[in-house]
Design an enzyme around this catalytic site. Structure first.
Site, PDB file in Angstrom:
ATOM      1  N   ARG A 236       0.684  -1.108  -0.011  1.00  0.00           N
ATOM      2  CA  ARG A 236      -0.023   0.000   0.120  1.00  0.00           C
ATOM      3  C   ARG A 236       1.003   1.310  -0.065  1.00  0.00           C
ATOM      4  O   ARG A 236       0.591   2.363  -0.438  1.00  0.00           O
ATOM      5  CB  ARG A 236      -1.041   0.006   1.216  1.00  0.00           C
ATOM      6  CG  ARG A 236      -2.225   0.601   1.174  1.00  0.00           C
ATOM      7  CD  ARG A 236      -3.072   0.379   2.245  1.00  0.00           C
ATOM      8  NE  ARG A 236      -2.454  -0.182   3.371  1.00  0.00           N
ATOM      9  CZ  ARG A 236      -2.979  -0.122   4.528  1.00  0.00           C
ATOM     10  NH1 ARG A 236      -4.184   0.142   4.764  1.00  0.00           N
ATOM     11  NH2 ARG A 236      -2.420  -0.682   5.750  1.00  0.00           N
TER      12      ARG A 236
ATOM     13  N   HIS B   2       1.144 -27.627  11.118  1.00  0.00           N
ATOM     14  CA  HIS B   2       2.526 -28.215  10.924  1.00  0.00           C
ATOM     15  C   HIS B   2       2.553 -29.509  11.623  1.00  0.00           C
ATOM     16  O   HIS B   2       2.911 -30.579  10.505  1.00  0.00           O
ATOM     17  CB  HIS B   2       3.624 -27.406  11.418  1.00  0.00           C
ATOM     18  CG  HIS B   2       3.558 -25.879  11.126  1.00  0.00           C
ATOM     19  ND1 HIS B   2       3.394 -25.588   9.704  1.00  0.00           N
ATOM     20  CD2 HIS B   2       3.604 -24.762  11.785  1.00  0.00           C
ATOM     21  CE1 HIS B   2       3.607 -24.173   9.617  1.00  0.00           C
ATOM     22  NE2 HIS B   2       3.636 -23.598  10.770  1.00  0.00           N
TER      23      HIS B   2
ATOM     24  N   LYS C   3       6.466 -22.881  23.497  1.00  0.00           N
ATOM     25  CA  LYS C   3       7.262 -21.809  23.313  1.00  0.00           C
ATOM     26  C   LYS C   3       8.136 -21.726  24.632  1.00  0.00           C
ATOM     27  O   LYS C   3       7.692 -22.265  25.837  1.00  0.00           O
ATOM     28  CB  LYS C   3       6.443 -20.607  23.088  1.00  0.00           C
ATOM     29  CG  LYS C   3       5.709 -20.524  22.097  1.00  0.00           C
ATOM     30  CD  LYS C   3       5.775 -19.408  21.181  1.00  0.00           C
ATOM     31  CE  LYS C   3       5.040 -19.483  19.903  1.00  0.00           C
ATOM     32  NZ  LYS C   3       5.767 -19.542  18.709  1.00  0.00           N
TER      33      LYS C   3
ATOM     34  N   ASP D  76      -2.116 -22.484  15.864  1.00  0.00           N
ATOM     35  CA  ASP D  76      -1.017 -22.043  15.492  1.00  0.00           C
ATOM     36  C   ASP D  76      -0.129 -22.992  14.792  1.00  0.00           C
ATOM     37  O   ASP D  76       0.771 -23.045  13.884  1.00  0.00           O
ATOM     38  CB  ASP D  76      -0.086 -21.200  16.222  1.00  0.00           C
ATOM     39  CG  ASP D  76       0.852 -19.976  15.429  1.00  0.00           C
ATOM     40  OD1 ASP D  76       0.658 -19.584  14.636  1.00  0.00           O
ATOM     41  OD2 ASP D  76       2.144 -20.192  16.092  1.00  0.00           O
TER      42      ASP D  76
ATOM     43  N   LYS E 276      -0.260 -19.262   6.116  1.00  0.00           N
ATOM     44  CA  LYS E 276      -1.148 -19.458   7.195  1.00  0.00           C
ATOM     45  C   LYS E 276      -1.364 -18.058   7.869  1.00  0.00           C
ATOM     46  O   LYS E 276      -0.410 -17.355   7.594  1.00  0.00           O
ATOM     47  CB  LYS E 276      -0.529 -20.343   8.074  1.00  0.00           C
ATOM     48  CG  LYS E 276       0.712 -19.865   8.989  1.00  0.00           C
ATOM     49  CD  LYS E 276       0.987 -20.856  10.068  1.00  0.00           C
ATOM     50  CE  LYS E 276       1.735 -20.256  11.031  1.00  0.00           C
ATOM     51  NZ  LYS E 276       2.623 -20.938  12.022  1.00  0.00           N
TER      52      LYS E 276
ATOM     53  N   GLU F 259      10.304 -24.591  20.528  1.00  0.00           N
ATOM     54  CA  GLU F 259      10.763 -23.303  20.351  1.00  0.00           C
ATOM     55  C   GLU F 259      11.258 -22.845  21.720  1.00  0.00           C
ATOM     56  O   GLU F 259      10.848 -23.102  22.789  1.00  0.00           O
ATOM     57  CB  GLU F 259       9.789 -22.365  19.665  1.00  0.00           C
ATOM     58  CG  GLU F 259       9.305 -22.775  18.592  1.00  0.00           C
ATOM     59  CD  GLU F 259       8.100 -21.893  18.078  1.00  0.00           C
ATOM     60  OE1 GLU F 259       8.555 -20.824  17.036  1.00  0.00           O
ATOM     61  OE2 GLU F 259       6.980 -22.000  18.355  1.00  0.00           O
TER      62      GLU F 259
ATOM     63  N   ASP G 175       2.498 -24.591   3.494  1.00  0.00           N
ATOM     64  CA  ASP G 175       3.176 -25.100   4.983  1.00  0.00           C
ATOM     65  C   ASP G 175       4.324 -25.346   4.853  1.00  0.00           C
ATOM     66  O   ASP G 175       4.790 -26.460   4.380  1.00  0.00           O
ATOM     67  CB  ASP G 175       2.191 -26.461   5.521  1.00  0.00           C
ATOM     68  CG  ASP G 175       2.366 -26.621   6.940  1.00  0.00           C
ATOM     69  OD1 ASP G 175       3.742 -26.437   7.543  1.00  0.00           O
ATOM     70  OD2 ASP G 175       1.439 -26.812   7.716  1.00  0.00           O
ATOM     71  N   HIS G 176       5.368 -24.326   5.238  1.00  0.00           N
ATOM     72  CA  HIS G 176       6.634 -24.550   5.128  1.00  0.00           C
ATOM     73  C   HIS G 176       7.233 -25.803   5.660  1.00  0.00           C
ATOM     74  O   HIS G 176       8.369 -26.135   5.113  1.00  0.00           O
ATOM     75  CB  HIS G 176       7.438 -23.244   5.323  1.00  0.00           C
ATOM     76  CG  HIS G 176       7.718 -22.939   6.779  1.00  0.00           C
ATOM     77  ND1 HIS G 176       6.382 -22.482   7.693  1.00  0.00           N
ATOM     78  CD2 HIS G 176       8.542 -23.426   7.814  1.00  0.00           C
ATOM     79  CE1 HIS G 176       6.809 -22.443   8.763  1.00  0.00           C
ATOM     80  NE2 HIS G 176       8.078 -22.787   9.021  1.00  0.00           N
TER      81      HIS G 176
ATOM     82  N   LYS H   4      10.668 -28.954   3.965  1.00  0.00           N
ATOM     83  CA  LYS H   4      11.833 -29.243   4.621  1.00  0.00           C
ATOM     84  C   LYS H   4      12.587 -30.562   3.772  1.00  0.00           C
ATOM     85  O   LYS H   4      11.752 -31.391   3.501  1.00  0.00           O
ATOM     86  CB  LYS H   4      11.751 -29.527   5.871  1.00  0.00           C
ATOM     87  CG  LYS H   4      11.489 -28.259   6.633  1.00  0.00           C
ATOM     88  CD  LYS H   4      11.574 -28.355   8.270  1.00  0.00           C
ATOM     89  CE  LYS H   4      11.250 -27.167   9.086  1.00  0.00           C
ATOM     90  NZ  LYS H   4      12.095 -26.220   9.164  1.00  0.00           N
TER      91      LYS H   4
HETATM   92  P1  NAD Z   1       3.331  -7.491   7.785  1.00  0.00           P
HETATM   93  O1  NAD Z   1       2.234  -6.723   8.734  1.00  0.00           O
HETATM   94  O2  NAD Z   1       4.759  -7.161   8.210  1.00  0.00           O
HETATM   95  O3  NAD Z   1       3.246  -7.324   6.357  1.00  0.00           O
HETATM   96  C1  NAD Z   1       1.890  -6.934   5.644  1.00  0.00           C
HETATM   97  C2  NAD Z   1       2.105  -6.410   4.175  1.00  0.00           C
HETATM   98  O4  NAD Z   1       0.834  -6.174   3.557  1.00  0.00           O
HETATM   99  C3  NAD Z   1       2.927  -5.008   4.130  1.00  0.00           C
HETATM  100  O5  NAD Z   1       3.711  -5.163   3.149  1.00  0.00           O
HETATM  101  C4  NAD Z   1       1.664  -4.093   3.983  1.00  0.00           C
HETATM  102  O6  NAD Z   1       2.155  -2.933   3.063  1.00  0.00           O
HETATM  103  C5  NAD Z   1       0.686  -4.887   3.087  1.00  0.00           C
HETATM  104  N1  NAD Z   1      -0.681  -4.138   3.244  1.00  0.00           N
HETATM  105  C6  NAD Z   1      -1.368  -4.322   4.359  1.00  0.00           C
HETATM  106  N2  NAD Z   1      -2.523  -3.810   4.043  1.00  0.00           N
HETATM  107  C7  NAD Z   1      -2.821  -3.612   2.698  1.00  0.00           C
HETATM  108  C8  NAD Z   1      -3.662  -3.288   1.787  1.00  0.00           C
HETATM  109  N3  NAD Z   1      -4.708  -2.899   2.141  1.00  0.00           N
HETATM  110  N4  NAD Z   1      -3.237  -3.339   0.315  1.00  0.00           N
HETATM  111  C9  NAD Z   1      -2.000  -3.597   0.197  1.00  0.00           C
HETATM  112  N5  NAD Z   1      -1.084  -3.993   0.826  1.00  0.00           N
HETATM  113  C10 NAD Z   1      -1.358  -4.184   2.159  1.00  0.00           C
HETATM  114  O7  NAD Z   1       2.822  -9.222   7.848  1.00  0.00           O
HETATM  115  P2  NAD Z   1       3.850 -10.244   7.619  1.00  0.00           P
HETATM  116  O8  NAD Z   1       4.507 -10.848   8.905  1.00  0.00           O
HETATM  117  O9  NAD Z   1       4.803 -10.382   6.639  1.00  0.00           O
HETATM  118  O10 NAD Z   1       2.629 -11.548   7.327  1.00  0.00           O
HETATM  119  C11 NAD Z   1       2.031 -11.757   5.858  1.00  0.00           C
HETATM  120  C12 NAD Z   1       1.125 -12.937   5.872  1.00  0.00           C
HETATM  121  O11 NAD Z   1       1.861 -14.077   6.212  1.00  0.00           O
HETATM  122  C13 NAD Z   1       0.200 -13.207   7.197  1.00  0.00           C
HETATM  123  O12 NAD Z   1      -0.797 -13.688   6.877  1.00  0.00           O
HETATM  124  C14 NAD Z   1       0.942 -13.943   8.285  1.00  0.00           C
HETATM  125  O13 NAD Z   1       0.115 -14.368   9.097  1.00  0.00           O
HETATM  126  C15 NAD Z   1       1.571 -14.773   7.405  1.00  0.00           C
HETATM  127  N6  NAD Z   1       2.875 -15.391   8.218  1.00  0.00           N
HETATM  128  C16 NAD Z   1       3.787 -14.465   8.409  1.00  0.00           C
HETATM  129  C17 NAD Z   1       4.864 -15.213   8.986  1.00  0.00           C
HETATM  130  C18 NAD Z   1       6.206 -14.291   9.499  1.00  0.00           C
HETATM  131  O14 NAD Z   1       7.420 -14.853   9.748  1.00  0.00           O
HETATM  132  N7  NAD Z   1       6.168 -13.043   9.359  1.00  0.00           N
HETATM  133  C19 NAD Z   1       5.023 -16.522   8.939  1.00  0.00           C
HETATM  134  C20 NAD Z   1       4.106 -17.476   8.826  1.00  0.00           C
HETATM  135  C21 NAD Z   1       2.971 -16.795   7.899  1.00  0.00           C
END
Ligand code: NAD
Length: 484
Positions: A51, A240, A331, A235, A148, A216, A177-178, A182
């Site tokens: 965004r 997993h 955790k 979670d 997820k 963890e 599902d990462h 593995k």
């Molecule tokens: P984050 O909040 O860091 O990033 C969200 C992203 O979405 C940002 O780039 C933001 O600019 C964008 N965004 C938000 N609203 C928007 C909109 N209306 N239009 C366009 N872009 C928009 O989140 P994250 O940690 O990167 O997680 C992303 C997804 O991955 C989630 O579903 C989370 O559950 C999943 N996930 C994350 C991790 C991790 O390690 N971070 C691990 C597993 C799963």
């Protein structure tokens, strides 16, 4: 050794949430490693999208910084990073509005694979899927990748599936599902189905029980308020641990293709019996020194959400009747360690006089930190002094046999993203699998909510609440030690 990497066709990968944590931490550094390995064809591009307002140059700097922060040794390859970021572009889109979508559509090229990674919260999945079609960004061969959490119960998972399927076919939807990416998890299938040695023993005649542990050392830290809405069952177990259980327990598919494998996994999930509440332990980590407790991290002094769960479950079919599967995850435990242990039955009768120790074979599949497989076997203790038996691990990681290439395996995210371009869904969850997993999970959660169960406190740096040890003691068994 000759490498047999399957090449991929040129692709355009659009990462929605391209500035977010997951993109910077995993997806982009992983893509850089694939770029360096030569598996990203010349014409391929990566288009970050979010965004916020950025131009290509600013986005390239964001990605440079991400590789610098989260990359491994490859972050020293400055020339490689310069070449990689040339493949990057940025388009601002609003997932909930119509800004930017026409521009994105204008960037798409005919004859090039289009993949769309939804690295955003699930509340945006429907908006993005709908606009990808309405603005003709996606074509008939496009693939979408979703992260997820895939729902928080059966109802929400069904709704999410219905939303995605109203815009894309099931064979275009890649649910990540990462754990499935593995190396050792795939090796588990090779060991089971590529050898004659194990499969005849893989049943209730020879296996005593199976343990799956994902431990963890970190707490929920800064994301406590978010985590508090899910807990360890939603979670970790529903996705997993369930996927690992499926690969251990499934029947041999007739061939190694996506639907044959997923059909067999689905049968396992559907054969899982409800979990008796006597076979369920939930915990929350306590405070230690100046380290906050779970409830402090979750910012809710009355939170009943679990940061630890252990349970015993059964699969109702001929192969597994009577064999308990013990699952635990938590955790702030004593080590960061994930493993599956297949514990074979005791020897029926020992011919070695004076040998009263219990000897049993254990096949241990380590997922982290150092992926590998070993088989515990009983041998004679070397040297004179009679027939004394000891149990030793037979390392089956085979690093020596495979040479340096065995060290250089892609990480789970890299492999899975490449599978998206290859159109291979074998290591992704199908919609019906996810729903079946929630159908098993929901009544367990509803049960503890109805009973008002309060999670047991456990000391950080331990193996969880004492009741978890009791869960196995009652069955005259014990958990394997959690060690790094
Ligand atoms: P984050 O909040 O860091 O990033 C969200 C992203 O979405 C940002 O780039 C933001 O600019 C964008 N965004 C938000 N609203 C928007 C909109 N209306 N239009 C366009 N872009 C928009 O989140 P994250 O940690 O990167 O997680 C992303 C997804 O991955 C989630 O579903 C989370 O559950 C999943 N996930 C994350 C991790 C991790 O390690 N971070 C691990 C597993 C799963």
């Amino acid at each position: 050794m000759v490498s047999r990497v399957i090449p991929v066709d040129p692709f355009d990968l659009v990462i929605f949430g391209g500035t977010g944590d997951l993109a910077r931490r995993k997806i982009l550094p992983g893509l850089f490693r694939r770029f360096r390995a030569g598996t990203m064809p010349e014409e391929s591009r990566i288009i970050g999208s979010a965004r916020s307002e950025h131009d290509d140059a600013e986005y390239r700097q964001i990605v440079r910084d991400a590789i610098g922060e989260f990359g491994g040794d490859e972050k020293e390859d400055k020339a490689g990073i310069d070449a990689f970021v040339e493949r990057l572009h940025y388009v601002r889109v609003d997932a909930k509005g119509d800004d930017g979508w026409k521009e994105l559509a204008g960037m798409m090229r005919d004859g090039i694979i289009r993949a769309f990674y939804f690295s955003v919260g699930p509340s945006l999945f429907g908006d993005i899927a709908e606009r990808l079609n309405r603005f003709d960004v996606a074509d008939d061969k496009s693939r979408i990748v979703v992260e997820k959490p895939f729902g928080r119960d059966l109802q929400s998972a069904k709704e999410l599936n219905a939303t995605l399927r109203s815009h894309f076919r099931e064979d275009q939807i890649y649910r990540i599902d990462h754990y499935l990416g593995k190396e050792t998890v795939q090796n588990l299938m090779a060991i089971r189905f590529g050898n004659v040695l194990f499969e005849p023993l893989w049943n209730n005649h020879y296996i005593d029980h199976i343990q799956i542990t994902v431990a963890e050392t970190v707490g929920v830290g800064g994301r406590g308020a978010y985590y508090d809405k899910s807990g360890a069952m939603r979670d970790m177990v529903q996705n997993h641990l369930m996927q690992l259980l499926c690969l251990i327990a499934m029947e041999a598919p007739s061939q190694f293709d996506a639907d044959a494998v997923r059909d067999e996994k689905l049968k396992v999930i559907r054969a899982l019996q409800p979990v008796d509440y006597h076979h369920l332990v939930r915990g929350q980590y306590d405070a230690e020194g100046d380290q906050p407790s779970y409830r402090e991290d979750a910012e809710d002094p009355r939170s009943f959400t679990e940061s630890f769960i252990a349970l015993r479950c059964h699969i109702a079919n001929w192969r597994w009747a009577g064999v308990p599967f013990y699952l635990r995850t938590g955790k702030k435990l004593k080590a960061r360690s994930s493993e599956i242990a297949v514990v074979f039955q005791d020897l029926g009768h020992s011919i070695f006089e004076g040998d009263e120790k219990r000897h049993r074979n254990i096949l241990a599949i380590r997922l982290q930190p150092n992926e590998g497989i070993d088989l515990q076997v009983t041998i004679k203790e070397p040297g004179p002094g009679g027939m004394r038996l000891i149990d030793v691990p037979l390392d089956m990681t085979f690093a020596d046999a495979l040479g340096p290439e065995a060290e250089d395996v892609p990480d789970a995210y890299e492999r899975l993203i490449m599978d998206v371009f290859r159109g291979n869904q074998t290591l992704f969850m199908r919609g019906d699998e996810v729903e079946a997993a929630w159908a098993w999970t929901d009544p367990i959660i509803a049960g503890w909510e109805a009973r008002g169960d309060v999670p047991k406190l456990y000391e950080p740096g331990t193996a969880g609440p004492d009741d978890s040890a009791m869960l196995l003691h009652r069955d005259n068994r014990r958990w394997r030690d959690i060690k790094a």
